[in-house]
Design an enzyme around this catalytic site. Sequence first.
Site, PDB file in Angstrom:
ATOM      1  N   ALA A 120       0.809  -1.215   0.000  1.00  0.00           N
ATOM      2  CA  ALA A 120       0.000   0.000   0.000  1.00  0.00           C
ATOM      3  C   ALA A 120       0.843   1.266   0.000  1.00  0.00           C
ATOM      4  O   ALA A 120       0.326   2.363  -0.190  1.00  0.00           O
ATOM      5  CB  ALA A 120      -0.923   0.009   1.219  1.00  0.00           C
ATOM      6  N   SER A 123       5.155   0.957   3.707  1.00  0.00           N
ATOM      7  CA  SER A 123       6.416   0.288   4.028  1.00  0.00           C
ATOM      8  C   SER A 123       6.263  -0.903   4.952  1.00  0.00           C
ATOM      9  O   SER A 123       6.937  -1.022   5.968  1.00  0.00           O
ATOM     10  CB  SER A 123       7.423   1.283   4.610  1.00  0.00           C
ATOM     11  OG  SER A 123       7.750   2.246   3.659  1.00  0.00           O
ATOM     12  N   SER A 125       7.287  -3.777   4.154  1.00  0.00           N
ATOM     13  CA  SER A 125       8.545  -4.520   4.042  1.00  0.00           C
ATOM     14  C   SER A 125       9.600  -3.968   4.993  1.00  0.00           C
ATOM     15  O   SER A 125      10.292  -4.726   5.681  1.00  0.00           O
ATOM     16  CB  SER A 125       9.062  -4.477   2.596  1.00  0.00           C
ATOM     17  OG  SER A 125       9.258  -3.152   2.159  1.00  0.00           O
ATOM     18  N   GLU A 157      16.788  -4.413   0.249  1.00  0.00           N
ATOM     19  CA  GLU A 157      16.098  -3.976  -0.968  1.00  0.00           C
ATOM     20  C   GLU A 157      17.068  -3.851  -2.146  1.00  0.00           C
ATOM     21  O   GLU A 157      16.781  -4.304  -3.262  1.00  0.00           O
ATOM     22  CB  GLU A 157      15.414  -2.621  -0.721  1.00  0.00           C
ATOM     23  CG  GLU A 157      14.581  -2.544   0.551  1.00  0.00           C
ATOM     24  CD  GLU A 157      13.192  -3.115   0.415  1.00  0.00           C
ATOM     25  OE1 GLU A 157      12.765  -3.354  -0.722  1.00  0.00           O
ATOM     26  OE2 GLU A 157      12.536  -3.301   1.461  1.00  0.00           O
ATOM     27  N   ASP A 169      12.358   4.520   4.274  1.00  0.00           N
ATOM     28  CA  ASP A 169      11.411   3.624   4.928  1.00  0.00           C
ATOM     29  C   ASP A 169      11.953   3.108   6.256  1.00  0.00           C
ATOM     30  O   ASP A 169      11.303   3.186   7.299  1.00  0.00           O
ATOM     31  CB  ASP A 169      11.076   2.449   4.004  1.00  0.00           C
ATOM     32  CG  ASP A 169      10.438   2.903   2.703  1.00  0.00           C
ATOM     33  OD1 ASP A 169      10.076   4.089   2.602  1.00  0.00           O
ATOM     34  OD2 ASP A 169      10.313   2.077   1.789  1.00  0.00           O
TER      35      ASP A 169
END
Length: 383
Positions: A120, A123, A125, A157, A169
């Site tokens: 969405a 963050s 992740s 990432e 993030d």
Amino acid sequence: MQQLMEKFTAHFGVAPAVAAQAPGRLEVLGNHTDYNEGFVLSCAVGQTTKFVLAPVSGTCCRVMDFREGKEMSFDLAALDEKPPRNGSKYIIGMLNELRKRGFKPFAFNAGLESSVPLSAGMSSSAALEVACGLAFTEYAGFAIDRAELARAGQGVENNFLGLKTGLLDQFSSLFGKKDSIIMSDFRSVEVLGTHALPAGYVFVVINSMKKHTLVDSDYNVRREDCENAARILAGIYPGSRTLRDITPEQLLAAKQHLSNREFCRACHVTGECDRVKKAAGLLAAGDVRGFGELLFDSHDSSISNFENSTAELDILVDIARHDEACLGARLSGGGFGGITIHLVKADDAADYAARVKAEYFKRTGIEAEVFICSLGDGASIVK
């Protein structure tokens, strides 16, 4: 957390040895400025990911996602293999990044719960990376400062998943302050200050329900465009390194040296850095209406310059523009789907959210997901 610990104990037959939690985040202003070493206003939110673990013998790790009702497993001997398609990729990636920093991975059983919505733009992740990273290092007594833990999350990432994302993030998840917006400098990698959201106002978060999936988006291409523009501008303005060093006026003067696409991407980033600095001043002065206008300006730039909005996000912001209760709205996060944030009075938030949800369904046939967000503290170990 108590419920998660009880679920873990029932599932694995042993109590967890350590527990950690990390919040999702909202990017308030400063879109795509973090990897350009720029400035960002962000906040941690009340929605969190909780992670508990207990060590086991051997090399097999089991992770029970109680949110999904699914168990994932992997072997420590296979940490360098291609990332799996499930959520364990973030945990494996964090083990890899910590290992580079001298951490010795150990086998474990783990459980997780999360109220951070998936895909969405809040963050989810990063919240998982930070929560598991804190749990691993706390249990092992491995010393790592928060800025370096944020870099480890970014490394998941960048190095493991192949996304050229910045630090925003993980940094927001680690350094958030309750009821406050933090201003971060991603060149020095530090929080420059905190600004209270004016009393009586909240962010309503409305999920467009168009999944925000960076792997499938043009995120990496956007970053390459920014880096190309910065290299060209460095030849014109000695001493500049990234788009953070270029003012909007300097960019306009050098327009003829850039392709139209490079110029537009640079316009967005330099404009966002400028808006962040203006917003900090407006928040300090309590000018909530002026601050809200900057949110609308930011979204306009996402449409015309960075092209990271979508039809659904634009509809949500258009609805906001025509509702007197909203002072400002914009997409938040990487874009290409995900969420919009809407600045409204707390007393009006529930009614406003219902109106936007109804109008969005009328225009798109999509049932939006709505959150009224409190601004929370950063990640923590739960004793």
